[in-house]
Design a protein around this motif. Structure first.
Motif, PDB file in Angstrom:
ATOM      1  N   ILE A   1       0.814  -1.216   0.000  1.00  0.00           N
ATOM      2  CA  ILE A   1       0.000   0.000   0.000  1.00  0.00           C
ATOM      3  C   ILE A   1       0.849   1.269   0.000  1.00  0.00           C
ATOM      4  CG2 ILE A   1      -2.030  -1.017   1.138  1.00  0.00           C
ATOM      5  CD1 ILE A   1      -1.026   0.135   3.795  1.00  0.00           C
ATOM      6  N   ASP A   2       0.328   2.299  -0.651  1.00  0.00           N
ATOM      7  CA  ASP A   2       0.793   3.671  -0.458  1.00  0.00           C
ATOM      8  C   ASP A   2      -0.378   4.332   0.253  1.00  0.00           C
ATOM      9  OD1 ASP A   2       1.993   6.412  -2.604  1.00  0.00           O
ATOM     10  OD2 ASP A   2       1.490   6.303  -0.467  1.00  0.00           O
ATOM     11  N   PRO A   3      -0.316   4.401   1.596  1.00  0.00           N
ATOM     12  CA  PRO A   3      -1.497   4.828   2.365  1.00  0.00           C
ATOM     13  C   PRO A   3      -2.022   6.198   1.959  1.00  0.00           C
ATOM     14  CG  PRO A   3       0.224   3.994   3.808  1.00  0.00           C
ATOM     15  CD  PRO A   3       0.831   4.136   2.454  1.00  0.00           C
ATOM     16  N   LEU A   4      -1.086   7.150   1.703  1.00  0.00           N
ATOM     17  CA  LEU A   4      -1.534   8.477   1.296  1.00  0.00           C
ATOM     18  C   LEU A   4      -0.557   9.026   0.268  1.00  0.00           C
ATOM     19  CD1 LEU A   4      -4.074  10.055   2.331  1.00  0.00           C
ATOM     20  CD2 LEU A   4      -2.335  11.805   2.805  1.00  0.00           C
ATOM     21  N   ASP A   5      -0.973   8.921  -0.974  1.00  0.00           N
ATOM     22  CA  ASP A   5      -0.139   9.377  -2.095  1.00  0.00           C
ATOM     23  C   ASP A   5      -0.385  10.857  -2.343  1.00  0.00           C
ATOM     24  OD1 ASP A   5      -0.361   9.566  -5.493  1.00  0.00           O
ATOM     25  OD2 ASP A   5       1.516   9.018  -4.524  1.00  0.00           O
ATOM     26  N   GLY A   6       0.714  11.612  -2.464  1.00  0.00           N
ATOM     27  CA  GLY A   6       0.564  13.051  -2.663  1.00  0.00           C
ATOM     28  C   GLY A   6       0.835  13.815  -1.384  1.00  0.00           C
ATOM     29  N   SER A   7       1.726  13.209  -0.542  1.00  0.00           N
ATOM     30  CA  SER A   7       1.999  13.829   0.769  1.00  0.00           C
ATOM     31  C   SER A   7       2.350  15.302   0.635  1.00  0.00           C
ATOM     32  CB  SER A   7       3.165  13.100   1.433  1.00  0.00           C
ATOM     33  OG  SER A   7       2.911  11.723   1.445  1.00  0.00           O
ATOM     34  N   SER A   8       3.070  15.642  -0.451  1.00  0.00           N
ATOM     35  CA  SER A   8       3.579  17.028  -0.533  1.00  0.00           C
ATOM     36  C   SER A   8       2.478  18.039  -0.820  1.00  0.00           C
ATOM     37  CB  SER A   8       4.640  17.106  -1.635  1.00  0.00           C
ATOM     38  OG  SER A   8       4.043  16.731  -2.875  1.00  0.00           O
TER      39      SER A   8
ATOM     40  N   ARG B   1      -0.583  19.369 -17.373  1.00  0.00           N
ATOM     41  CA  ARG B   1      -1.259  19.255 -16.078  1.00  0.00           C
ATOM     42  C   ARG B   1      -0.343  18.469 -15.149  1.00  0.00           C
ATOM     43  NH1 ARG B   1      -3.851  22.597 -17.749  1.00  0.00           N
ATOM     44  NH2 ARG B   1      -6.096  22.823 -18.132  1.00  0.00           N
ATOM     45  N   TRP B   2      -0.081  19.002 -13.910  1.00  0.00           N
ATOM     46  CA  TRP B   2       0.740  18.299 -12.934  1.00  0.00           C
ATOM     47  C   TRP B   2       0.151  18.543 -11.560  1.00  0.00           C
ATOM     48  CZ3 TRP B   2       4.015  14.473 -13.219  1.00  0.00           C
ATOM     49  CH2 TRP B   2       4.791  14.139 -12.116  1.00  0.00           C
ATOM     50  N   ALA B   3      -0.451  17.530 -10.955  1.00  0.00           N
ATOM     51  CA  ALA B   3      -1.138  17.729  -9.667  1.00  0.00           C
ATOM     52  C   ALA B   3      -0.195  17.544  -8.486  1.00  0.00           C
ATOM     53  CB  ALA B   3      -2.292  16.736  -9.564  1.00  0.00           C
ATOM     54  N   GLY B   4       0.967  16.850  -8.747  1.00  0.00           N
ATOM     55  CA  GLY B   4       1.877  16.602  -7.638  1.00  0.00           C
ATOM     56  C   GLY B   4       1.442  15.422  -6.803  1.00  0.00           C
ATOM     57  N   ALA B   5       0.410  14.704  -7.253  1.00  0.00           N
ATOM     58  CA  ALA B   5      -0.034  13.467  -6.604  1.00  0.00           C
ATOM     59  C   ALA B   5      -0.325  12.474  -7.721  1.00  0.00           C
ATOM     60  CB  ALA B   5      -1.264  13.695  -5.758  1.00  0.00           C
ATOM     61  N   MET B   6       0.416  11.347  -7.716  1.00  0.00           N
ATOM     62  CA  MET B   6       0.285  10.397  -8.831  1.00  0.00           C
ATOM     63  C   MET B   6      -1.141   9.916  -9.013  1.00  0.00           C
ATOM     64  SD  MET B   6       2.423   6.903  -9.486  1.00  0.00           S
ATOM     65  CE  MET B   6       2.443   6.109 -11.080  1.00  0.00           C
TER      66      MET B   6
ATOM     67  N   ILE C   1      -0.730  11.441 -21.337  1.00  0.00           N
ATOM     68  CA  ILE C   1       0.413  10.695 -20.793  1.00  0.00           C
ATOM     69  C   ILE C   1       0.847  11.307 -19.465  1.00  0.00           C
ATOM     70  CG2 ILE C   1       2.005  12.100 -22.204  1.00  0.00           C
ATOM     71  CD1 ILE C   1       3.885   9.636 -22.304  1.00  0.00           C
ATOM     72  N   PHE C   2       1.156  10.428 -18.498  1.00  0.00           N
ATOM     73  CA  PHE C   2       1.766  10.828 -17.220  1.00  0.00           C
ATOM     74  C   PHE C   2       3.164  10.226 -17.196  1.00  0.00           C
ATOM     75  CE2 PHE C   2       3.161   9.389 -13.007  1.00  0.00           C
ATOM     76  CZ  PHE C   2       3.163  10.587 -12.307  1.00  0.00           C
ATOM     77  N   ALA C   3       4.141  11.024 -16.766  1.00  0.00           N
ATOM     78  CA  ALA C   3       5.508  10.494 -16.726  1.00  0.00           C
ATOM     79  C   ALA C   3       6.299  11.099 -15.565  1.00  0.00           C
ATOM     80  CB  ALA C   3       6.228  10.788 -18.040  1.00  0.00           C
ATOM     81  N   TYR C   4       7.167  10.280 -14.992  1.00  0.00           N
ATOM     82  CA  TYR C   4       8.152  10.753 -14.016  1.00  0.00           C
ATOM     83  C   TYR C   4       9.474  10.111 -14.417  1.00  0.00           C
ATOM     84  CZ  TYR C   4       9.492  13.222  -9.824  1.00  0.00           C
ATOM     85  OH  TYR C   4      10.040  14.133  -8.952  1.00  0.00           O
ATOM     86  N   PRO C   5      10.162  10.773 -15.395  1.00  0.00           N
ATOM     87  CA  PRO C   5      11.437  10.210 -15.882  1.00  0.00           C
ATOM     88  C   PRO C   5      12.538  10.339 -14.831  1.00  0.00           C
ATOM     89  CG  PRO C   5      10.550  11.929 -17.355  1.00  0.00           C
ATOM     90  CD  PRO C   5       9.812  12.037 -16.046  1.00  0.00           C
TER      91      PRO C   5
ATOM     92  N   ALA D   1      15.315   8.101  -9.873  1.00  0.00           N
ATOM     93  CA  ALA D   1      13.881   7.873 -10.114  1.00  0.00           C
ATOM     94  C   ALA D   1      13.142   8.242  -8.834  1.00  0.00           C
ATOM     95  CB  ALA D   1      13.628   6.413 -10.476  1.00  0.00           C
ATOM     96  N   LYS D   2      11.825   8.560  -8.962  1.00  0.00           N
ATOM     97  CA  LYS D   2      11.043   8.947  -7.762  1.00  0.00           C
ATOM     98  C   LYS D   2       9.961   7.922  -7.423  1.00  0.00           C
ATOM     99  CE  LYS D   2       8.892  12.061  -4.905  1.00  0.00           C
ATOM    100  NZ  LYS D   2       8.524  13.453  -4.879  1.00  0.00           N
ATOM    101  N   ILE D   3       9.265   7.457  -8.435  1.00  0.00           N
ATOM    102  CA  ILE D   3       8.082   6.618  -8.198  1.00  0.00           C
ATOM    103  C   ILE D   3       8.480   5.213  -7.748  1.00  0.00           C
ATOM    104  CG2 ILE D   3       5.995   5.680  -9.265  1.00  0.00           C
ATOM    105  CD1 ILE D   3       5.984   8.777  -8.882  1.00  0.00           C
TER     106      ILE D   3
HETATM  107  P1  FBP Z   1       4.141  10.084  -2.095  1.00  0.00           P
HETATM  108  O1  FBP Z   1       3.442  11.372  -1.921  1.00  0.00           O
HETATM  109  O2  FBP Z   1       3.317   8.910  -1.783  1.00  0.00           O
HETATM  110  O3  FBP Z   1       5.492  10.063  -1.423  1.00  0.00           O
HETATM  111  O4  FBP Z   1       4.393   9.931  -3.702  1.00  0.00           O
HETATM  112  C1  FBP Z   1       5.283  10.576  -4.403  1.00  0.00           C
HETATM  113  C2  FBP Z   1       4.652  11.699  -5.207  1.00  0.00           C
HETATM  114  O5  FBP Z   1       4.000  12.589  -4.380  1.00  0.00           O
HETATM  115  C3  FBP Z   1       3.733  11.237  -6.335  1.00  0.00           C
HETATM  116  O6  FBP Z   1       2.438  11.032  -5.932  1.00  0.00           O
HETATM  117  C4  FBP Z   1       3.830  12.404  -7.303  1.00  0.00           C
HETATM  118  O7  FBP Z   1       3.552  12.034  -8.636  1.00  0.00           O
HETATM  119  C5  FBP Z   1       5.266  12.852  -7.128  1.00  0.00           C
HETATM  120  O8  FBP Z   1       5.698  12.378  -5.854  1.00  0.00           O
HETATM  121  C6  FBP Z   1       5.406  14.341  -7.168  1.00  0.00           C
HETATM  122  O9  FBP Z   1       6.764  14.619  -7.206  1.00  0.00           O
HETATM  123  P2  FBP Z   1       7.294  16.115  -7.365  1.00  0.00           P
HETATM  124  O10 FBP Z   1       7.092  16.768  -6.032  1.00  0.00           O
HETATM  125  O11 FBP Z   1       8.735  15.941  -7.738  1.00  0.00           O
HETATM  126  O12 FBP Z   1       6.508  16.767  -8.428  1.00  0.00           O
END
Ligand code: FBP
Length: 320
Positions: free
Chosen positions: A114-121, A232-237, A250-254, A260-262
């Motif tokens: 699980i990723d309990p809460l994606d988009g922490s930032s 479009r970039w929401a900052g939450a996958m 398309i969504f990408a995180y190269p 790598a981040k994801i």
């Molecule tokens: P978590 O929030 O679960 O740590 O996931 C990482 C994430 O927030 C993705 O959901 C999102 O696509 C990416 O990091 C955003 O990264 P960045 O802040 O570099 O745009």
């Protein structure tokens, strides 16, 4: 039996189970544990500004990220429900360095990541965030049981806590979306058999890394701009993938530099499973994400996923 909009999730799960005479009901029971946990998380998120769940805990997790209060709360609620269900031999989480082996699940035949809460930032900016889950069969009695390719996923899904709370999942027979009716407290079928458009008009890359990307990635992004795609970039996958599945693109995180981040196990693999079940493509740039065998629980991978034509075009440019 024709699947009617508005059917509640429990009934849908049981009707899907009836299609498999060999089924024991364990997967259905497991999916209901996720359903109940995410309803509780949704209620906290809806009240986030009123109850003490916004902000940081002051702790740093195994990813080196600052842990948000909602990360901890979501992880706790999910662990309680998943362990208590007795269906899971092991639970892996973005918030935990090692997998958990719940006493109640010692005879469990499934494992869950699980990723309990994606988009922490973006939590405290009241932006859509989500929960991601993926279920596999237990293959061994230690943590290595999680080192399986995405193509072996039994079921995967996400819950998006957005303008409405939606649970979107697949057991390998198409992708179905259920919207939580907060008055009734029930997920109701709102999006049956979701299909991603073959081609979109939106690209989701975090362009703030443009100067740190390989030249070939820049060429790919330049192509979409030239073609008049919108960024479009929401900052939450979860939010970016949900939009991509519903609208195409398309969504990408190269790789950023060499990083790598994801995370493969509980972000890239479940999302790749869903995107492909909806008719799209998902790659790390060279191979199908569902064929990648993880080497570690929190391994990260570059990702490119979405509409088949847009992903193919991007790969054509990157590999030319
Ligand atoms: P978590 O929030 O679960 O740590 O996931 C990482 C994430 O927030 C993705 O959901 C999102 O696509 C990416 O990091 C955003 O990264 P960045 O802040 O570099 O745009």
């Amino acid at each position: 039996m024709e699947i009617k909009k508005g059917i509640d999730l429990n009934r849908f799960i049981l009707e899907e189970e009836r299609k498999h005479p060999e089924a024991t009901g364990t997967l259905s029971h497991a999916l209901m544990a996720i359903e109940n946990a995410t309803k509780i998380i949704s209620s906290y998120i809806r009240m986030a500004g009123l109850v003490d769940v916004i902000g940081k805990t002051g702790r740093i997790n195994v990813q080196g990220e600052e842990v948000q209060k909602l990360d901890t709360l979501s992880n706790r609620v999910l662990i309680e429900h998943l362990s208590g269900s007795g269906d899971f031999y092991a639970v892996a989480s973005e918030e935990m360095e090692h997998a958990l082996f719940p006493e109640e699940g010692k005879d469990g035949k499934y494992i869950i990541a699980i990723d309990p809460l994606d988009g922490s930032s973006v939590i405290d900016a009241n932006t859509s965030v989500g929960t991601i889950f993926s279920i596999w069969r237990k293959t061994s009695s230690d943590e290595s049981t999680f080192l399986q390719e995405g193509k072996k996923i039994v079921a995967a899904g996400y819950v998006i806590y957005g303008t409405s709370t939606m649970l979107v999942y697949s057991t390998g027979n198409g992708v179905y979306g259920f919207t939580l009716d907060p008055m009734v407290g029930t997920y109701l079928l709102s999006h049956p058999d979701i299909k991603i458009p073959e081609k979109g008009k939106i690209y989701g890359f975090n362009e703030s890394y443009y100067n740190k990307w390989d030249e070939r990635i820049r060429k790919c992004v330049d192509f979409f701009k030239t073609e008049g795609y919108t960024l479009r970039w929401a900052g939450a996958m979860v939010t970016d993938i949900h939009r991509t599945i519903m609208k195409g693109g398309i969504f990408a995180y190269p790789l950023v530099g060499s990083k790598a981040k994801i995370r493969l196990l509980y972000e890239a693999a479940p999302m790749a499973f869903l995107v492909k079940q909806a008719g799209g493509l998902a790659t790390n740039g060279t191979e199908d994400i569902l064929n990648i065998k993880p080497q570690a629980l929190h391994q990260r991978v570059p990702v490119f996923m979405g509409s088949s034509e847009d992903v193919k075009k991007c790969m054509e440019i990157i590999n030319s």
